[in-house]
Scaffold this motif. Structure first.
Motif, mmCIF file in Angstrom:
data_model
loop_
_atom_site.group_PDB
_atom_site.id
_atom_site.type_symbol
_atom_site.label_atom_id
_atom_site.label_comp_id
_atom_site.label_asym_id
_atom_site.label_seq_id
_atom_site.Cartn_x
_atom_site.Cartn_y
_atom_site.Cartn_z
ATOM 1 N N ARG A 10 4.818 -11.747 -67.293
ATOM 2 C CA ARG A 10 4.852 -11.006 -66.035
ATOM 3 C C ARG A 10 3.540 -10.265 -65.820
ATOM 4 N NH1 ARG A 10 10.088 -7.404 -65.385
ATOM 5 N NH2 ARG A 10 9.492 -7.512 -63.165
ATOM 6 N N ARG A 11 3.004 -9.684 -66.892
ATOM 7 C CA ARG A 11 1.728 -8.987 -66.762
ATOM 8 C C ARG A 11 0.597 -9.959 -66.447
ATOM 9 N NH1 ARG A 11 3.980 -5.704 -71.122
ATOM 10 N NH2 ARG A 11 2.954 -7.028 -72.679
ATOM 11 N N GLY A 12 0.648 -11.144 -67.004
ATOM 12 C CA GLY A 12 -0.354 -12.145 -66.671
ATOM 13 C C GLY A 12 -0.302 -12.540 -65.211
ATOM 14 N N ARG A 13 0.917 -12.728 -64.693
ATOM 15 C CA ARG A 13 1.042 -13.050 -63.269
ATOM 16 C C ARG A 13 0.612 -11.868 -62.410
ATOM 17 N NH1 ARG A 13 5.876 -16.129 -60.148
ATOM 18 N NH2 ARG A 13 4.823 -17.847 -61.196
ATOM 19 N N LEU A 14 0.951 -10.651 -62.825
ATOM 20 C CA LEU A 14 0.526 -9.464 -62.079
ATOM 21 C C LEU A 14 -0.998 -9.469 -61.916
ATOM 22 C CD1 LEU A 14 1.666 -5.798 -62.714
ATOM 23 C CD2 LEU A 14 -0.739 -6.353 -62.580
ATOM 24 N N MET A 15 -1.712 -9.693 -62.994
ATOM 25 C CA MET A 15 -3.176 -9.714 -62.926
ATOM 26 C C MET A 15 -3.661 -10.776 -61.947
ATOM 27 S SD MET A 15 -4.604 -7.473 -65.056
ATOM 28 C CE MET A 15 -6.188 -8.149 -65.551
ATOM 29 N N GLU A 16 -3.027 -11.930 -61.999
ATOM 30 C CA GLU A 16 -3.442 -13.059 -61.153
ATOM 31 C C GLU A 16 -3.121 -12.820 -59.689
ATOM 32 O OE1 GLU A 16 -1.056 -17.008 -60.715
ATOM 33 O OE2 GLU A 16 -2.410 -17.265 -62.424
ATOM 34 N N ALA A 22 -10.679 -10.329 -61.429
ATOM 35 C CA ALA A 22 -12.083 -10.319 -61.023
ATOM 36 C C ALA A 22 -12.133 -10.077 -59.524
ATOM 37 C CB ALA A 22 -12.765 -11.639 -61.362
ATOM 38 N N PRO A 23 -13.132 -9.314 -59.038
ATOM 39 C CA PRO A 23 -13.228 -9.027 -57.603
ATOM 40 C C PRO A 23 -13.431 -10.301 -56.794
ATOM 41 C CG PRO A 23 -14.623 -7.550 -58.877
ATOM 42 C CD PRO A 23 -14.177 -8.630 -59.816
ATOM 43 N N VAL A 24 -12.578 -10.516 -55.805
ATOM 44 C CA VAL A 24 -12.677 -11.708 -54.957
ATOM 45 C C VAL A 24 -12.244 -11.354 -53.543
ATOM 46 C CG1 VAL A 24 -12.252 -13.352 -56.829
ATOM 47 C CG2 VAL A 24 -10.327 -12.425 -55.546
ATOM 48 N N GLY A 25 -12.690 -12.167 -52.579
ATOM 49 C CA GLY A 25 -12.124 -12.145 -51.246
ATOM 50 C C GLY A 25 -12.544 -10.993 -50.359
ATOM 51 N N ASP A 311 -0.417 -14.829 -71.077
ATOM 52 C CA ASP A 311 -0.667 -13.402 -71.268
ATOM 53 C C ASP A 311 -1.645 -12.938 -70.206
ATOM 54 O OD1 ASP A 311 -0.592 -10.878 -72.325
ATOM 55 O OD2 ASP A 311 -1.098 -11.491 -74.367
ATOM 56 N N ALA A 312 -1.879 -11.640 -70.151
ATOM 57 C CA ALA A 312 -2.816 -11.068 -69.188
ATOM 58 C C ALA A 312 -4.220 -11.046 -69.775
ATOM 59 C CB ALA A 312 -2.389 -9.661 -68.805
ATOM 60 N N PRO A 313 -5.243 -11.319 -68.986
ATOM 61 C CA PRO A 313 -6.614 -11.237 -69.484
ATOM 62 C C PRO A 313 -7.001 -9.799 -69.810
ATOM 63 C CG PRO A 313 -6.612 -11.572 -67.107
ATOM 64 C CD PRO A 313 -5.185 -11.718 -67.571
ATOM 65 N N SER A 314 -7.933 -9.635 -70.729
ATOM 66 C CA SER A 314 -8.383 -8.303 -71.146
ATOM 67 C C SER A 314 -9.405 -7.779 -70.151
ATOM 68 C CB SER A 314 -8.962 -8.365 -72.559
ATOM 69 O OG SER A 314 -7.976 -8.766 -73.479
ATOM 70 N N VAL A 315 -8.912 -7.177 -69.076
ATOM 71 C CA VAL A 315 -9.746 -6.659 -67.994
ATOM 72 C C VAL A 315 -9.309 -5.232 -67.694
ATOM 73 C CG1 VAL A 315 -10.414 -6.913 -65.572
ATOM 74 C CG2 VAL A 315 -10.117 -8.942 -66.998
ATOM 75 N N ALA A 316 -10.264 -4.352 -67.455
ATOM 76 C CA ALA A 316 -9.979 -2.964 -67.093
ATOM 77 C C ALA A 316 -10.080 -2.781 -65.586
ATOM 78 C CB ALA A 316 -10.955 -2.022 -67.793
ATOM 79 N N THR A 317 -9.181 -1.981 -65.030
ATOM 80 C CA THR A 317 -9.167 -1.693 -63.597
ATOM 81 C C THR A 317 -8.756 -0.250 -63.382
ATOM 82 O OG1 THR A 317 -8.400 -3.963 -63.204
ATOM 83 C CG2 THR A 317 -8.308 -2.435 -61.351
ATOM 84 N N GLY A 358 -3.234 -5.817 -67.730
ATOM 85 C CA GLY A 358 -2.003 -5.892 -66.962
ATOM 86 C C GLY A 358 -1.003 -4.786 -67.192
ATOM 87 N N ARG A 359 -1.410 -3.683 -67.825
ATOM 88 C CA ARG A 359 -0.494 -2.573 -68.019
ATOM 89 C C ARG A 359 -1.227 -1.252 -67.850
ATOM 90 N NH1 ARG A 359 -0.837 -1.041 -73.547
ATOM 91 N NH2 ARG A 359 -2.225 -2.435 -74.711
#
Length: 418
Positions: A10-16, A22-25, A311-317, A358-359
């Motif tokens: 779920r956290r992986g999908r949340l990130m996606e 990654a910044p897009v759009g 799983d969720a990628p290791s990204v900070a936000t 993702g958390r």
């Protein structure tokens, strides 16, 4: 056999789906991906968009006020959102019409209790609303609440509330009437007055504000010409002329929510949309959904949308207060952990949050000096901490001389900003 979906998936999908990898759009694409951006606090719109697209303040303004690809409106749970212009009619029929009916009943009750309308508070209110639409049409553009009340003096009618309470007092009905007219789709919040943190806006007629090339539809069919020709009946008809069935609109909004926020418990959708249990059940019955097991908790997902990352990628936000991601579910333990007491106020509003993989792992704030500071509430390792530090520095540079203070303060935000 019921499909099992783990919290990690779920956290992986949340990130996606929430564009946190990654910044897009563009700003419009960000709003489309999230269904809607929370706008109770005007700053949230800008910070939510920046976190996902690295846009400038001017890009958000262009989307709102020049391209008009997104529109500000009252929606789910009687909350102000910025939604894709083409989705405004769906939100109106699925959620806002019901909200408007409740608002009208309460205002008519308060007017009657205050002795306004000579025994016909409903008729008096409709007459005032028609007068507002007439003077707004005569202006040919936007107008502030003060300008409209000058043109339609009945907006300055006063009502007294809870005079025996410390918070009681007497107030003009201006804001309540204008917000009601907008909730019924007859007016739209247009240009902001002041800086990008301002909560003051000019009011416009939908047919004046919404651009046809965005695919947007005028929310109701009354409009200024009807107001001029039938001053007693032009307002107060939620959904008139829209052509959208409320049930079909709720099904479409549920589909979009499941695409962005699913899989999830049915109760999360009901809470997010502000629907009754029967409305939620009917909306899901119109969709191809399947039951899933969310680590032992029953949930639903779109039957044709069952591919999940491992799983969720290791990204900070760094997300702002009231961001649509943490405010997207009622049951939040799978991404929030034990951190709710530090990050929410007493009425359920979340403050600025730090995310890793993702958390939620902490919170942040901006000090009067402009410095963006954060506190981690759990150990995320050296790499995670370094990534959060980099993200905080990027946000501080983007804010520059601007100062942002959440409209609703939370315990950790108060500590960090002191």
């Amino acid at each position: 056999m019921t499909l099992k979906v783990s919290a990690a998936q779920r956290r992986g999908r949340l990130m996606e789906r929430h564009l946190l990898g990654a910044p897009v759009g563009t700003v419009g694409e960000v709003a489309e991906s999230l269904v809607a951006l929370h706008a109770t606090d005007p700053v949230t719109v800008y910070l939510s968009a920046w976190a996902r697209s690295r846009c400038a303040v001017s890009h958000v303004d262009e989307a709102l006020y020049e391209e008009r690809a997104v529109v500000r409106m009252l929606g789910m749970r009687r909350t102000v959102f910025v939604v894709p212009a083409a989705l405004a009619g769906v939100v109106q029929a699925a959620c806002t019409d019901d909200v408007a009916r409740r608002m009208r009943r309460q205002l008519e009750k308060d007017l009657a209790s205050g002795g306004v309308g000579d025994g016909d508070a409903g008729g008096w209110l409709r007459s005032v609303e028609a007068g507002v639409l007439r003077v707004l049409a005569a202006r040919g553009g936007g107008a502030t609440g003060a300008q409209l009340s000058a043109d339609e003096p009945r907006l300055r009618t006063q009502l007294s509330y809870s005079l025996d309470k410390a918070y009681g007092g007497t107030a003009y009905i201006t804001s309540r009437v204008l917000v009601l007219i907008a909730a019924e789709g007859h007016m739209i919040r247009g240009h902001r007055r002041g800086g990008w943190s301002s909560g003051q806006f000019e009011w416009f007629l939908p047919e004046t504000w919404l651009r046809r090339d965005t695919g947007a539809r005028v929310l109701v069919g009354g409009g200024p010409s009807a107001a001029a020709g039938d001053p007693e009946g032009a307002a107060g008809t939620p959904g008139a002329g829209l052509g959208l069935d409320a049930g079909a609109a709720r099904a479409e909004l549920a589909r979009r929510w499941l695409t962005t926020f699913g899989p999830a418990p049915v109760s999360d959708l009901q809470w997010w949309a502000g629907w009754t249990g029967a409305q939620t059940k009917a909306a899901l019955a119109a969709l191809p959904v399947t039951e899933v097991d969310l680590d032992g908790q029953p949930g639903v997902a779109l039957a044709d949308d069952l591919d999940f990352p491992a799983d969720a990628p290791s990204v900070a936000t760094l997300l702002p207060a009231l961001d649509p991601t943490p405010m997207g579910w009622q049951s939040r333990s799978w991404y929030l952990g034990p951190h709710a007491p530090a990050l929410f106020d007493r009425t359920g509003n979340i403050g600025p949050t730090v995310w890793w993989a993702g958390r939620v792992v902490g919170g942040w704030a901006q000090r009067a000096s402009g410095e963006v500071v954060y506190r981690l509430l759990e150990d995320i390792g050296a790499d995670g901490t370094a990534a959060v530090t980099t993200e905080a520095a990027a946000l501080e540079a983007w804010l520059g001389a601007a100062r942002v203070t959440p409209r609703f303060h939370t315990p950790l935000e108060r500590e960090l900003s002191a």
